[in-house]
Design a protein around this motif. Structure first.
Motif, short mmCIF file in Angstrom:
data_model
loop_
_atom_site.label_atom_id
_atom_site.label_comp_id
_atom_site.label_asym_id
_atom_site.label_seq_id
_atom_site.Cartn_x
_atom_site.Cartn_y
_atom_site.Cartn_z
N GLU A 53 -40.78 -41.12 0.25
CA GLU A 53 -40.23 -40.10 -0.64
C GLU A 53 -41.33 -39.40 -1.45
N VAL A 111 -44.08 -38.35 -0.14
CA VAL A 111 -44.72 -37.39 0.76
C VAL A 111 -43.63 -36.70 1.58
N PRO A 112 -43.00 -35.66 1.01
CA PRO A 112 -41.88 -35.04 1.69
C PRO A 112 -42.26 -34.20 2.91
N ASP A 113 -43.54 -33.95 3.11
CA ASP A 113 -44.00 -33.11 4.22
C ASP A 113 -43.99 -33.92 5.52
N PRO A 114 -43.10 -33.60 6.47
CA PRO A 114 -43.02 -34.36 7.72
C PRO A 114 -44.30 -34.31 8.54
N GLU A 115 -45.05 -33.21 8.45
CA GLU A 115 -46.30 -33.12 9.20
C GLU A 115 -47.33 -34.11 8.66
N LEU A 116 -47.38 -34.27 7.35
CA LEU A 116 -48.30 -35.23 6.75
C LEU A 116 -47.90 -36.66 7.10
N GLN A 117 -46.60 -36.93 7.10
CA GLN A 117 -46.11 -38.25 7.52
C GLN A 117 -46.53 -38.52 8.97
N GLN A 118 -46.42 -37.52 9.82
CA GLN A 118 -46.80 -37.67 11.22
C GLN A 118 -48.30 -37.94 11.35
#
Length: 84
Positions: A27, A29-36
């Motif tokens: 939560e 890090v809401p950016d899905p690209e950063l999570q990836q």
């Protein structure tokens, strides 16, 4: 990712059962690209340290409402918790 690196290095050549990657504080890090990107780097570390099946481990996020059931499923499949 120093803590991740230390955790993976601690596995060393010790025997361990099947595992999974658990992404925590998702939560924050809401950016899905950063999570990836974090996931890709984690898998790269697992491969670099020659962790068995590191490149294909299942991935769980701590914000998943079903995390409890997913982790129970892993335990039933033979995942062992080991102390470092």
């Amino acid at each position: 990712m120093p803590a991740t690196r230390r955790g993976i290095a601690a596995l060393g050549n010790r025997p361990h059962g099947p595992g999974a990657i658990l992404l925590v504080n998702v939560e924050d890090v809401p950016d899905p690209e950063l999570q990836q990107l974090v996931l890709i780097e984690t898998r790269d570390l697992l491969v670099e340290y020659r962790v068995r099946l590191g490149a294909t481990m299942p991935v769980f996020k701590d914000d998943d409402p079903n995390i409890r059931f997913l982790l129970r499923g892993l335990v039933r499949c033979g995942v062992r918790a080991e102390s470092p």
